[in-house]
Each structure stands twice: as structure tokens, then as C-alpha cells.
Design a protein around this motif. Sequence first.
Motif, PDB file in Angstrom:
ATOM      1  N   ALA A 151       0.839  -1.201   0.000  1.00 42.15           N
ATOM      2  CA  ALA A 151       0.000   0.000   0.000  1.00 42.15           C
ATOM      3  C   ALA A 151       0.876   1.254   0.000  1.00 42.15           C
ATOM      4  N   LEU A 152       0.260   2.377  -0.322  1.00 38.74           N
ATOM      5  CA  LEU A 152       0.991   3.645  -0.386  1.00 38.74           C
ATOM      6  C   LEU A 152       1.463   4.078   0.988  1.00 38.74           C
ATOM      7  N   LEU A 153       0.647   3.817   2.008  1.00 36.48           N
ATOM      8  CA  LEU A 153       0.973   4.243   3.368  1.00 36.48           C
ATOM      9  C   LEU A 153       1.182   3.027   4.265  1.00 36.48           C
ATOM     10  N   PRO A 154       2.045   3.141   5.275  1.00 38.47           N
ATOM     11  CA  PRO A 154       2.261   2.043   6.214  1.00 38.47           C
ATOM     12  C   PRO A 154       1.218   2.053   7.325  1.00 38.47           C
ATOM     13  N   GLY A 155       1.287   1.078   8.219  1.00 36.23           N
ATOM     14  CA  GLY A 155       0.419   1.050   9.395  1.00 36.23           C
ATOM     15  C   GLY A 155      -0.518  -0.134   9.403  1.00 36.23           C
ATOM     16  N   ARG A 156      -0.936  -0.504  10.630  1.00 36.24           N
ATOM     17  CA  ARG A 156      -1.771  -1.686  10.781  1.00 36.24           C
ATOM     18  C   ARG A 156      -3.134  -1.524  10.120  1.00 36.24           C
ATOM     19  N   ARG A 157      -3.760  -0.353  10.237  1.00 35.89           N
ATOM     20  CA  ARG A 157      -5.091  -0.172   9.650  1.00 35.89           C
ATOM     21  C   ARG A 157      -5.037  -0.330   8.144  1.00 35.89           C
ATOM     22  N   VAL A 158      -4.004   0.210   7.518  1.00 36.95           N
ATOM     23  CA  VAL A 158      -3.858   0.082   6.068  1.00 36.95           C
ATOM     24  C   VAL A 158      -3.595  -1.372   5.696  1.00 36.95           C
ATOM     25  N   GLY A 201      10.211 -17.822   9.223  1.00 38.24           N
ATOM     26  CA  GLY A 201      11.647 -17.725   9.015  1.00 38.24           C
ATOM     27  C   GLY A 201      12.187 -16.324   8.824  1.00 38.24           C
ATOM     28  N   HIS A 202      11.310 -15.331   8.619  1.00 42.18           N
ATOM     29  CA  HIS A 202      11.810 -13.958   8.463  1.00 42.18           C
ATOM     30  C   HIS A 202      12.517 -13.482   9.728  1.00 42.18           C
ATOM     31  N   GLN A 203      12.186 -14.108  10.846  1.00 40.42           N
ATOM     32  CA  GLN A 203      12.806 -13.748  12.124  1.00 40.42           C
ATOM     33  C   GLN A 203      14.320 -13.940  12.094  1.00 40.42           C
ATOM     34  N   PHE A 204      14.809 -14.746  11.151  1.00 45.10           N
ATOM     35  CA  PHE A 204      16.231 -15.082  11.090  1.00 45.10           C
ATOM     36  C   PHE A 204      16.916 -14.509   9.845  1.00 45.10           C
ATOM     37  N   ASP A 205      16.184 -13.696   9.100  1.00 46.08           N
ATOM     38  CA  ASP A 205      16.723 -13.028   7.914  1.00 46.08           C
ATOM     39  C   ASP A 205      17.618 -11.886   8.384  1.00 46.08           C
ATOM     40  N   PRO A 206      18.928 -11.923   8.122  1.00 45.31           N
ATOM     41  CA  PRO A 206      19.816 -10.869   8.623  1.00 45.31           C
ATOM     42  C   PRO A 206      19.423  -9.472   8.167  1.00 45.31           C
ATOM     43  N   VAL A 207      18.919  -9.347   6.932  1.00 47.94           N
ATOM     44  CA  VAL A 207      18.507  -8.028   6.447  1.00 47.94           C
ATOM     45  C   VAL A 207      17.291  -7.548   7.219  1.00 47.94           C
ATOM     46  N   PHE A 208      16.321  -8.428   7.412  1.00 45.69           N
ATOM     47  CA  PHE A 208      15.117  -8.059   8.155  1.00 45.69           C
ATOM     48  C   PHE A 208      15.462  -7.717   9.604  1.00 45.69           C
ATOM     49  N   GLN A 209      16.408  -8.442  10.187  1.00 45.12           N
ATOM     50  CA  GLN A 209      16.791  -8.210  11.580  1.00 45.12           C
ATOM     51  C   GLN A 209      17.516  -6.883  11.759  1.00 45.12           C
ATOM     52  N   ARG A 210      18.473  -6.590  10.884  1.00 52.14           N
ATOM     53  CA  ARG A 210      19.380  -5.466  11.088  1.00 52.14           C
ATOM     54  C   ARG A 210      18.947  -4.196  10.377  1.00 52.14           C
ATOM     55  N   ALA A 211      18.139  -4.340   9.329  1.00 53.04           N
ATOM     56  CA  ALA A 211      17.754  -3.158   8.544  1.00 53.04           C
ATOM     57  C   ALA A 211      16.293  -3.282   8.120  1.00 53.04           C
ATOM     58  N   ARG A 212      15.419  -3.415   9.123  1.00 51.80           N
ATOM     59  CA  ARG A 212      14.006  -3.651   8.828  1.00 51.80           C
ATOM     60  C   ARG A 212      13.401  -2.518   8.015  1.00 51.80           C
ATOM     61  N   ALA A 213      13.772  -1.289   8.327  1.00 47.48           N
ATOM     62  CA  ALA A 213      13.224  -0.147   7.595  1.00 47.48           C
ATOM     63  C   ALA A 213      13.610  -0.223   6.119  1.00 47.48           C
ATOM     64  N   ALA A 214      14.855  -0.622   5.850  1.00 45.79           N
ATOM     65  CA  ALA A 214      15.301  -0.739   4.464  1.00 45.79           C
ATOM     66  C   ALA A 214      14.553  -1.868   3.747  1.00 45.79           C
ATOM     67  N   ALA A 215      14.348  -2.986   4.446  1.00 49.82           N
ATOM     68  CA  ALA A 215      13.611  -4.100   3.847  1.00 49.82           C
ATOM     69  C   ALA A 215      12.176  -3.696   3.531  1.00 49.82           C
ATOM     70  N   GLN A 216      11.552  -2.960   4.440  1.00 47.05           N
ATOM     71  CA  GLN A 216      10.182  -2.497   4.202  1.00 47.05           C
ATOM     72  C   GLN A 216      10.134  -1.474   3.079  1.00 47.05           C
ATOM     73  N   ALA A 217      11.156  -0.634   2.985  1.00 45.03           N
ATOM     74  CA  ALA A 217      11.222   0.342   1.898  1.00 45.03           C
ATOM     75  C   ALA A 217      11.347  -0.350   0.550  1.00 45.03           C
ATOM     76  N   ALA A 218      12.120  -1.443   0.504  1.00 45.16           N
ATOM     77  CA  ALA A 218      12.266  -2.194  -0.741  1.00 45.16           C
ATOM     78  C   ALA A 218      10.925  -2.801  -1.166  1.00 45.16           C
ATOM     79  N   THR A 219      10.174  -3.324  -0.191  1.00 44.06           N
ATOM     80  CA  THR A 219       8.846  -3.859  -0.494  1.00 44.06           C
ATOM     81  C   THR A 219       7.930  -2.756  -1.008  1.00 44.06           C
ATOM     82  N   TRP A 220       7.959  -1.599  -0.358  1.00 40.52           N
ATOM     83  CA  TRP A 220       7.160  -0.450  -0.806  1.00 40.52           C
ATOM     84  C   TRP A 220       7.541  -0.058  -2.224  1.00 40.52           C
ATOM     85  N   PHE A 221       8.842  -0.054  -2.527  1.00 39.39           N
ATOM     86  CA  PHE A 221       9.329   0.337  -3.845  1.00 39.39           C
ATOM     87  C   PHE A 221       8.826  -0.608  -4.935  1.00 39.39           C
TER      88      PHE A 221
END
Length: 236
Positions: A53-60, A119-139
Motif C-alpha cells: 500500500a501507499l501508506l504504512p500502518g496496521r489499519r492500512v 523464518g523472516h525472524q532469522f533473515d539478517p537483512v530483516f533483523q538489522r535493517a528492517r526499515a530498508a527491507a520495508q522500503a524495498a517492499t514499498w518500492f
Amino acid sequence: MRIAALSDFHIGAHGYMDEFRHRESAFLAFLDQLEGSHDRIILVGDIYQTEHALLPGRRVAAAELARARARVPALCERLRGPQYHYIHGNHDAVAGPELGAPETLEISADGYRVLFIHGHQFDPVFQRARAAAQAATWFTGRLRRAGLRPLAQWFEGRDVAIKHRRFGHIDGPYARAARALLREHAADLVVMGHTHVPHLHRLPEGQVVNTGSCARGRRTHVTIDTAARSVEIHRA
């Protein structure tokens, strides 16, 4: 007991966001086969894609989940059946509070214990740079919205390949996490999804298997026979 495990459908809220890419009737026929040959079917996370979605958050995310489910009503009804158990992943984490999907599931039968976790709990990118991983998904979501699905898929394919090469080996973070889980839960097998790459590792403490993905028209899944203590990957 025979258990089927499958994950990573990535059913989107809109057609241009959807990576499931199955005809609903054809996938239901596939589930008919699994139901006839297995006692339980475990959905190991990322069944829905709720983070484009365009915006983040639980409701969206909850609204995205509702729209995705509305696109495949017959499939959603099937997945609510008593034979199915659903744990959430990172892209459908909102299914935890919205649908009651837990983060883990344990099944014991015939003296054989299986632990399911996305298994995402053990993804080093998700663990250390969650904001970047979420930004990539948004992109990649924005690319799809702009009609550039092939480019989004290229980026995601490169991400899968690079991560599997770096992290998917027997000494990698997923296998290390599995060894700890096998000891902690006195389990014989850990089942994960997330990486979209099916593989089986035999560890000193037990085994860890990845279900692969059912996105993009695939029907990859794992069959576990607790009586025979066997684990089989089916690629289709």
C-alpha cells in the motif's frame, strides 16, 4: 500422520499487485489433491501481500488483507477449513491480530515433533535493517502500480538469489536458527518459508526444510510423514 506444508502465496489486494498468479479453480483442485493425501495442511506464512500500500500502518495493512481475501473468496473459505492451520509471515503479519494466525505452530505425532515458523525472524537483512527491507517492499509495490511488474519481479528475483547464496547454506543464519530451535523445542524437524527457495538440510540436531513458494503459478510444497519420519520436497 501426513502433513503438507506450503507458503508464500503473496495474494495481492489488486490484480496488478498480485504475485499468486493461479486461477482460483485450478489451485482449489490442487488443494483437493493435498487434502486427499494428507491429514493436515500447514500454511507457513506470507499467504497474503499486505505491504504494497501507499501508506504504512496496521489499519492500512488490515484493509489490504481484506481486499486480498475478497479477490479469492472460494480459496479463503477453503483455507478456513479444519484441515488447515495458518501461521503468519512478515508480509501478512497483520493476519496475527486480524485472523488469529500465530507466529509458530508445533505438531507432534508418532513420537515425531515438527515446529513451523515462517523464518523472516532469522533473515539478517530483516533483523538489522528492517526499515530498508520495508522500503524495498514499498518500492516494488510502486513499480507494480506503475505497470512495471517485470521490473519489480527482476528486483525481487535478484534479492532471492543473492540472499539464498549468502544465507541459505548449511552454516547460514537460517540453519543456525534451526539448530537452536531443534534443541529448544526438542523437535525433530523445523519447517520454514520466506526465502522462496526449497531445500532440506540435515543437521546434527535434526532437519530443517524450506517449503519454497506457491507464488507465480508454482505449486511447490513439502510432505512430512511422521510415522515414516520422511520429508519430501515437491517442485511443480
